[in-house]
Scaffold this motif. Structure first.
Motif, PDB file in Angstrom:
ATOM      1  N   LEU A  13       0.822  -1.199   0.000  1.00  0.00           N
ATOM      2  CA  LEU A  13       0.000   0.000   0.000  1.00  0.00           C
ATOM      3  C   LEU A  13       0.862   1.258   0.000  1.00  0.00           C
ATOM      4  O   LEU A  13       0.603   2.212  -0.751  1.00  0.00           O
ATOM      5  N   LEU A  14       1.913   1.278   0.819  1.00  0.00           N
ATOM      6  CA  LEU A  14       2.800   2.434   0.857  1.00  0.00           C
ATOM      7  C   LEU A  14       3.504   2.634  -0.478  1.00  0.00           C
ATOM      8  O   LEU A  14       3.687   3.770  -0.934  1.00  0.00           O
ATOM      9  N   ALA A  15       3.914   1.537  -1.114  1.00  0.00           N
ATOM     10  CA  ALA A  15       4.563   1.644  -2.423  1.00  0.00           C
ATOM     11  C   ALA A  15       3.623   2.283  -3.436  1.00  0.00           C
ATOM     12  O   ALA A  15       4.026   3.126  -4.240  1.00  0.00           O
ATOM     13  N   LEU A  16       2.344   1.887  -3.402  1.00  0.00           N
ATOM     14  CA  LEU A  16       1.359   2.470  -4.323  1.00  0.00           C
ATOM     15  C   LEU A  16       1.203   3.969  -4.063  1.00  0.00           C
ATOM     16  O   LEU A  16       1.179   4.780  -5.002  1.00  0.00           O
ATOM     17  N   LEU A  17       1.122   4.366  -2.797  1.00  0.00           N
ATOM     18  CA  LEU A  17       0.951   5.777  -2.465  1.00  0.00           C
ATOM     19  C   LEU A  17       2.159   6.613  -2.888  1.00  0.00           C
ATOM     20  O   LEU A  17       2.018   7.701  -3.456  1.00  0.00           O
ATOM     21  N   ILE A  18       3.353   6.106  -2.621  1.00  0.00           N
ATOM     22  CA  ILE A  18       4.570   6.858  -2.903  1.00  0.00           C
ATOM     23  C   ILE A  18       4.860   6.919  -4.399  1.00  0.00           C
ATOM     24  O   ILE A  18       5.410   7.908  -4.904  1.00  0.00           O
ATOM     25  N   CYS A  19       4.471   5.872  -5.138  1.00  0.00           N
ATOM     26  CA  CYS A  19       4.805   5.792  -6.561  1.00  0.00           C
ATOM     27  C   CYS A  19       3.833   6.559  -7.450  1.00  0.00           C
ATOM     28  O   CYS A  19       4.098   6.739  -8.644  1.00  0.00           O
ATOM     29  N   LEU A  20       2.720   7.010  -6.911  1.00  0.00           N
ATOM     30  CA  LEU A  20       1.715   7.687  -7.733  1.00  0.00           C
ATOM     31  C   LEU A  20       2.290   8.902  -8.474  1.00  0.00           C
ATOM     32  O   LEU A  20       2.030   9.067  -9.676  1.00  0.00           O
ATOM     33  N   PRO A  21       3.087   9.777  -7.819  1.00  0.00           N
ATOM     34  CA  PRO A  21       3.645  10.916  -8.568  1.00  0.00           C
ATOM     35  C   PRO A  21       4.565  10.499  -9.701  1.00  0.00           C
ATOM     36  O   PRO A  21       4.507  11.083 -10.793  1.00  0.00           O
ATOM     37  N   SER A 137      13.260   0.105   2.334  1.00  0.00           N
ATOM     38  CA  SER A 137      14.037  -0.472   1.238  1.00  0.00           C
ATOM     39  C   SER A 137      13.125  -1.179   0.242  1.00  0.00           C
ATOM     40  O   SER A 137      13.279  -1.047  -0.978  1.00  0.00           O
ATOM     41  N   PHE A 138      12.149  -1.944   0.771  1.00  0.00           N
ATOM     42  CA  PHE A 138      11.198  -2.614  -0.118  1.00  0.00           C
ATOM     43  C   PHE A 138      10.344  -1.590  -0.871  1.00  0.00           C
ATOM     44  O   PHE A 138      10.092  -1.723  -2.076  1.00  0.00           O
ATOM     45  N   VAL A 139       9.900  -0.562  -0.163  1.00  0.00           N
ATOM     46  CA  VAL A 139       9.080   0.474  -0.799  1.00  0.00           C
ATOM     47  C   VAL A 139       9.872   1.184  -1.888  1.00  0.00           C
ATOM     48  O   VAL A 139       9.388   1.401  -3.007  1.00  0.00           O
ATOM     49  N   MET A 140      11.118   1.547  -1.586  1.00  0.00           N
ATOM     50  CA  MET A 140      11.928   2.277  -2.551  1.00  0.00           C
ATOM     51  C   MET A 140      12.330   1.402  -3.732  1.00  0.00           C
ATOM     52  O   MET A 140      12.557   1.912  -4.833  1.00  0.00           O
TER      53      MET A 140
END
Length: 404
Positions: A13-21, A137-140
């Motif tokens: 979920l965090l990856a989706l939020l951060i990657c939107l831009p 690290s996983f999110v990035m």
């Protein structure tokens, strides 16, 4: 009663939020010429403003979401941001004029700033030390991958259904993110930890942030570095397709350079504790100046376009330098700001993004069918960053402990 959110679900979920831009920027690149034609733009360079409007909106939005999340909790600012992003996407989807398109894109940027800014605070609220580093690290890792595949996504969607369908994809993704976040992610900043939203407090924190020489100099330098990067982003489609005739292969070439940034970021993460963020940042900035200077001088002296293999080699070196610079510059700027990290982070992100948006627009609009303006932009921005850092060097080095 729904089960508690797991680490794996939280990361996704965090990856989706951060990657939107990143998706909202890079997926648009292949569609810029077609949008320009459909909206009757006489100058093809003006289509670049579709990217710049989003970046400036993102920069302005980041200034507000950090303080709001400290005062009202994490969930509400993210939900509001996603809702604003949805409204901006709808405006773009049905835009019949270029002005409406730019307004929608700016609103998209303001909205995307919410999840992009506050998502990191969600991790910081519940985790620290090695566990926080592991989750980020996983999110990035996902964040690094998105810019590489986004142009492929945009090109496929445009080919199959036209450029307006790209905004439909944005609508679907933002809706999924909003519903998923609302139903599954708990509030991580309870009322007893919140800080009153006071103009006096905000003004005091802003003065503290902008009066620190290290923070101010590296914030401005970060803006210059990102200006060069966004100058490349806005003109990349024209350089690869119009200048070098790479056509349908553009997303592939773009992806390799994006992975160069990611690889350099991984290298930096591995060695930054050994050599220190300042040393690595200064080496990378020197490499950026030399690479950009070499590209500019070769083309300027010969008065001829660089052969594509040479151009791509120089660009690969420039992207590797960016991969080292992005994380380190922000870390150095934030180092003295531990007590007011939330508002300081918002100010740093906002100021650097606005500088990047304006500078990137100038570089992109200078495109003349060659790569000379691009290399000139890289060179001027990197030298400006070096000058600003030099003037700020009187500040003591803070929170950096290289180990042998």
């Amino acid at each position: 009663m729904p089960r508690q959110i797991t680490i794996q679900e939280r990361i996704a979920l965090l990856a989706l939020l951060i990657c939107l831009p990143a998706l909202a920027i890079d997926a648009m690149l292949p569609a810029l010429p077609e949008i320009g034609r459909d909206l009757d733009l006489a100058d093809a360079n003006r289509a670049q403003l579709i990217i710049i409007a989003f970046v400036i909106g993102l920069g302005i939005g980041q200034l507000f979401y950090g303080p709001l999340s400290d005062s009202f909790g994490r969930r509400l600012p993210i939900q509001v941001g996603l809702a604003v992003f949805l409204i901006g996407s709808l405006i773009c989807l049905f835009a019949e004029t270029f002005v409406a398109m730019l307004a929608g894109r700016a609103l998209q940027g303001v909205g995307a700033a919410g999840p992009r800014t506050v998502a990191v605070a969600l991790v910081r609220d519940n985790f620290s030390g090695a566990q926080m580093a592991r989750i980020m690290s996983f999110v990035m890792a996902v964040f690094i991958t998105v810019p590489a595949i986004a142009p492929f996504v945009g090109q496929v969607v445009q080919t199959l259904a036209g450029w307006r369908m790209i905004f439909t994809v944005f609508l679907v993704m933002a809706t999924v993110a909003l519903v998923w976040f609302t139903l599954r992610h708990p509030e991580t900043h309870p009322p007893e930890k919140r800080r009153a939203l006071s103009p006096a407090n905000l003004a005091a924190d802003a003065r503290t942030t902008l009066s620190d020489k290290t923070t101010l100099s590296y914030t401005i330098a970060t803006g210059f570095i990102f200006a060069g990067f966004f100058g490349y982003i806005t003109s990349a489609q024209q350089v690869f397709v119009t200048t070098y005739g790479k056509g349908a292969a553009f997303p592939g070439y773009f992806a390799v350079l994006a992975f160069a940034i990611g690889t350099a970021s991984i290298f930096n993460a591995r060695y930054v504790t050994r050599f220190g963020e300042r040393r690595l940042a200064h080496v990378a900035l020197t490499a950026l100046c030399l690479s950009a200077g070499a590209g500019f001088l070769i083309e300027w002296v010969d008065l001829a376009l660089l052969p594509f293999p040479l151009f791509y080699t120089v660009m690969f070196g420039i992207m590797c330098a960016f991969g080292v610079l992005f994380g380190n510059m922000n870390a150095i700027a934030m180092a003295p700001m531990g007590r007011i990290a939330g508002i300081a982070s918002a100010i740093i992100a906002s100021v650097s993004a606005i500088i990047a948006g304006v500078g990137g627009a100038i570089i992109g609009q200078a495109y003349d069918g060659t790569t000379l303006p691009l290399f000139a932009g890289f060179l001027v921005c990197s030298l400006a960053a070096a000058v600003v850092i030099t003037f700020g060097h009187a500040a003591p080095q803070t929170q950096e402990t290289p180990t042998p």
